[in-house]
Design an enzyme around this catalytic site. Structure first.
Site, PDB file in Angstrom:
ATOM      1  N   LYS A 102       0.869  -1.180   0.000  1.00  0.00           N
ATOM      2  CA  LYS A 102       0.000   0.000   0.000  1.00  0.00           C
ATOM      3  C   LYS A 102       0.900   1.222   0.000  1.00  0.00           C
ATOM      4  O   LYS A 102       1.561   1.519   0.990  1.00  0.00           O
ATOM      5  CB  LYS A 102      -0.925   0.019   1.220  1.00  0.00           C
ATOM      6  CG  LYS A 102      -1.932   1.171   1.144  1.00  0.00           C
ATOM      7  CD  LYS A 102      -2.856   1.207   2.328  1.00  0.00           C
ATOM      8  CE  LYS A 102      -3.959   2.237   2.121  1.00  0.00           C
ATOM      9  NZ  LYS A 102      -3.456   3.572   1.716  1.00  0.00           N
ATOM     10  N   ARG A 107      -3.772   8.215  -5.999  1.00  0.00           N
ATOM     11  CA  ARG A 107      -4.443   7.242  -6.868  1.00  0.00           C
ATOM     12  C   ARG A 107      -4.627   7.840  -8.263  1.00  0.00           C
ATOM     13  O   ARG A 107      -5.046   8.994  -8.409  1.00  0.00           O
ATOM     14  CB  ARG A 107      -5.807   6.904  -6.262  1.00  0.00           C
ATOM     15  CG  ARG A 107      -6.568   5.761  -6.955  1.00  0.00           C
ATOM     16  CD  ARG A 107      -6.065   4.428  -6.492  1.00  0.00           C
ATOM     17  NE  ARG A 107      -6.914   3.343  -6.971  1.00  0.00           N
ATOM     18  CZ  ARG A 107      -7.880   2.767  -6.233  1.00  0.00           C
ATOM     19  NH1 ARG A 107      -8.130   3.202  -5.011  1.00  0.00           N
ATOM     20  NH2 ARG A 107      -8.559   1.761  -6.729  1.00  0.00           N
ATOM     21  N   ARG A 122      -8.821   9.871  -8.172  1.00  0.00           N
ATOM     22  CA  ARG A 122      -9.922   9.056  -7.648  1.00  0.00           C
ATOM     23  C   ARG A 122     -11.245   9.821  -7.660  1.00  0.00           C
ATOM     24  O   ARG A 122     -12.311   9.211  -7.617  1.00  0.00           O
ATOM     25  CB  ARG A 122      -9.606   8.548  -6.235  1.00  0.00           C
ATOM     26  CG  ARG A 122      -9.443   9.627  -5.201  1.00  0.00           C
ATOM     27  CD  ARG A 122      -9.058   9.025  -3.849  1.00  0.00           C
ATOM     28  NE  ARG A 122     -10.160   8.287  -3.263  1.00  0.00           N
ATOM     29  CZ  ARG A 122     -10.053   7.532  -2.165  1.00  0.00           C
ATOM     30  NH1 ARG A 122      -8.875   7.383  -1.585  1.00  0.00           N
ATOM     31  NH2 ARG A 122     -11.091   6.934  -1.647  1.00  0.00           N
ATOM     32  N   GLU A 151      -1.098   4.132  -8.714  1.00  0.00           N
ATOM     33  CA  GLU A 151      -0.766   5.348  -7.977  1.00  0.00           C
ATOM     34  C   GLU A 151       0.473   5.976  -8.601  1.00  0.00           C
ATOM     35  O   GLU A 151       1.252   5.302  -9.281  1.00  0.00           O
ATOM     36  CB  GLU A 151      -0.479   5.044  -6.497  1.00  0.00           C
ATOM     37  CG  GLU A 151      -1.663   4.497  -5.748  1.00  0.00           C
ATOM     38  CD  GLU A 151      -1.581   4.738  -4.243  1.00  0.00           C
ATOM     39  OE1 GLU A 151      -0.644   5.430  -3.792  1.00  0.00           O
ATOM     40  OE2 GLU A 151      -2.464   4.237  -3.525  1.00  0.00           O
ATOM     41  N   PHE A 191      -1.529  -1.521 -10.240  1.00  0.00           N
ATOM     42  CA  PHE A 191      -1.906  -2.749  -9.548  1.00  0.00           C
ATOM     43  C   PHE A 191      -3.158  -3.414 -10.109  1.00  0.00           C
ATOM     44  O   PHE A 191      -3.560  -4.471  -9.627  1.00  0.00           O
ATOM     45  CB  PHE A 191      -2.089  -2.507  -8.044  1.00  0.00           C
ATOM     46  CG  PHE A 191      -2.929  -1.312  -7.678  1.00  0.00           C
ATOM     47  CD1 PHE A 191      -4.302  -1.313  -7.855  1.00  0.00           C
ATOM     48  CD2 PHE A 191      -2.324  -0.188  -7.137  1.00  0.00           C
ATOM     49  CE1 PHE A 191      -5.067  -0.217  -7.505  1.00  0.00           C
ATOM     50  CE2 PHE A 191      -3.081   0.921  -6.773  1.00  0.00           C
ATOM     51  CZ  PHE A 191      -4.453   0.900  -6.953  1.00  0.00           C
ATOM     52  N   ARG A 269     -16.628   0.431  -1.729  1.00  0.00           N
ATOM     53  CA  ARG A 269     -15.611  -0.014  -0.780  1.00  0.00           C
ATOM     54  C   ARG A 269     -15.856  -1.502  -0.553  1.00  0.00           C
ATOM     55  O   ARG A 269     -16.555  -1.918   0.372  1.00  0.00           O
ATOM     56  CB  ARG A 269     -15.715   0.785   0.524  1.00  0.00           C
ATOM     57  CG  ARG A 269     -14.485   0.711   1.384  1.00  0.00           C
ATOM     58  CD  ARG A 269     -14.561   1.661   2.553  1.00  0.00           C
ATOM     59  NE  ARG A 269     -14.444   3.053   2.159  1.00  0.00           N
ATOM     60  CZ  ARG A 269     -13.298   3.670   1.881  1.00  0.00           C
ATOM     61  NH1 ARG A 269     -12.160   3.007   1.943  1.00  0.00           N
ATOM     62  NH2 ARG A 269     -13.291   4.947   1.544  1.00  0.00           N
ATOM     63  N   LYS A 275      -7.277  -3.356   3.631  1.00  0.00           N
ATOM     64  CA  LYS A 275      -5.999  -2.707   3.876  1.00  0.00           C
ATOM     65  C   LYS A 275      -5.560  -2.953   5.318  1.00  0.00           C
ATOM     66  O   LYS A 275      -6.373  -2.967   6.237  1.00  0.00           O
ATOM     67  CB  LYS A 275      -6.074  -1.216   3.571  1.00  0.00           C
ATOM     68  CG  LYS A 275      -7.137  -0.453   4.331  1.00  0.00           C
ATOM     69  CD  LYS A 275      -7.226   0.985   3.846  1.00  0.00           C
ATOM     70  CE  LYS A 275      -8.372   1.717   4.544  1.00  0.00           C
ATOM     71  NZ  LYS A 275      -8.539   3.107   4.040  1.00  0.00           N
TER      72      LYS A 275
END
Length: 403
Positions: A102, A107, A122, A151, A191, A269, A275
């Site tokens: 992370k 982002r 984002r 990112e 990712f 979400r 995370k």
């Protein structure tokens, strides 16, 4: 009624700023239009705009929702992650999974169609012109049509991340972009792949989307990861824990554990991404508090927090009103009122006697506060009535925790 109609129109056009969740508004739109909620949510995700979907749906009916498709050049809302307390907890919840770094960056969603490259945040803002090095890196990839999720991050000469605010300031800078890029260059790290060579990948399992990403992007531009294909494999679980430790040692935030079988839940979400970040805490002293507003009117809410200096005084590190329950608000309003030494109508200054345990995500440099740093995402855990102000954490302790 007429009032309800005005409210609904204002809600859908973004004119109402009363904190309604987009998900609630989306489900309300589905009910009003007698459309399947799942179809409306997917259309909003693909369109990147509740307002646009509402306009089409209310004018043309539920059948028009099929017209919203993933399109290169039109950003979609990113998938977000829930939180887990540990890698072990995340693996237990998800089963076969990938454990990925992370990064403490910004982002970005990158779209390429031939020679045209666009980058979005984002919140779906177009930041292409601010990041020429990102455009160059993406244009150098062999494939000519794709949508990638990742990112951008600024790294030091040692390969460790520079402070988050440097990355954020760089991405936010619109002036003299060439000089900004030379001073604080950012690198992309990807990712996920949402589309590749005209094929939509959103509904594919993450394992297949990552395989597509690996075909599109060299390893140097992909996030580091460790795999746990079998949660019953003790060696794989230990390797995942070790990967978290190595990630933290490299200066990054933590890890995101991802279900290998999960689709990409854009704009939500999802429970298939978890995370894991270490929780930092400090015992700080309350220096003042601000009167609240709204449902906190009449309560002392926003706390001014300080760390102890060598001479016994306190250096303010920031403010927070997060983590306060109604009961805690009542208690601290009474307690701080007893310690009050002055008030200007908005801020109540108090004797520095009350110690509060604060959780935070990290430190960032700040010229606003005397120690030169402030806390990121500070929130109240509990008051430490068992501690005196002389036992609170020092400025030296705080500064020692900088990366």
């Amino acid at each position: 009624t007429a009032d309800e109609q005005r409210f609904l129109r204002a809600l859908l056009t973004g004119e109402v700023r009363q904190g309604a969740l987009d998900a609630v508004a989306t489900d309300a739109l589905a009910k009003a239009a007698e459309a399947p909620p799942a179809d409306v949510r997917r259309a909003v995700m693909l369109a990147g705009s509740l307002q646009e979907v509402a306009r089409v749906l209310l004018a043309e009916g539920p059948g028009a929702l099929a017209g919203f498709r993933l399109t290169v050049g039109r950003p979609v809302q990113p998938m977000l992650a829930h939180t887990a307390a540990s890698v072990t907890e995340a693996v237990d919840k998800l089963g076969p999974c990938a454990v990925e770094e992370k990064l403490d960056g910004i982002r970005v969603q990158v779209h390429r169609d031939g020679d045209r490259v666009r980058a979005y945040t984002r919140t779906l803002d177009d930041i292409t012109d601010r990041l020429p090095e990102l455009v160059t890196a993406v244009a150098a990839l062999e494939s000519g049509c794709f949508i990638l999720d990742g990112e951008v991050i600024a790294l030091g000469d040692d390969g460790r991340p520079r402070p988050f605010q440097e990355t954020a300031a760089r991405v936010g800078s619109r002036r003299d972009v060439a000089a900004a890029a030379a001073g604080v260059p950012v690198v992309p790290v990807f990712f996920d792949a949402l589309s590749a060579d005209g094929e939509e990948l959103l509904d594919l399992p993450f394992a297949e989307r990552h395989a597509a990403l690996a075909r599109l992007v060299p390893e140097t531009l992909r996030v580091r990861r460790a795999l746990v294909p079998d949660p019953a494999d003790a060696d794989a679980r230990r390797a995942a824990e070790a990967f978290l430790a190595e990630t933290l040692e490299r200066g990054h935030e933590g890890v995101v554990v991802k279900d290998l079988a999960a689709a990409y839940s854009a704009g939500r979400r999802g429970a298939s991404w978890l995370k894991v970040k270490p929780v930092h805490t400090l015992d700080l002293v309350v220096l003042a508090a601000e009167w609240g507003s709204g449902r906190r009117t009449g309560k002392l809410s926003n706390l001014h927090l300080g760390a102890r200096r060598p001479d016994g005084t306190f250096a303010m590190l920031g403010k927070t009103f997060k983590g306060l329950t109604d009961a805690l608000l009542e208690w601290q309003t009474e307690k701080l009122g007893e310690l009050a030494t002055g008030e200007d109508g908005h801020v109540v200054t108090v004797r520095p006697e009350l110690v509060v345990e604060i959780a935070y995500d990290g430190l960032q440099r700040s010229t606003r506060y005397p120690a030169g740093v402030t806390l990121r995402f500070a929130r109240v855990l509990r008051y430490r009535e068992d501690k005196t102000a002389q036992e609170a954490d020092t400025v030296e302790t705080v500064l020692s925790r900088q990366r």
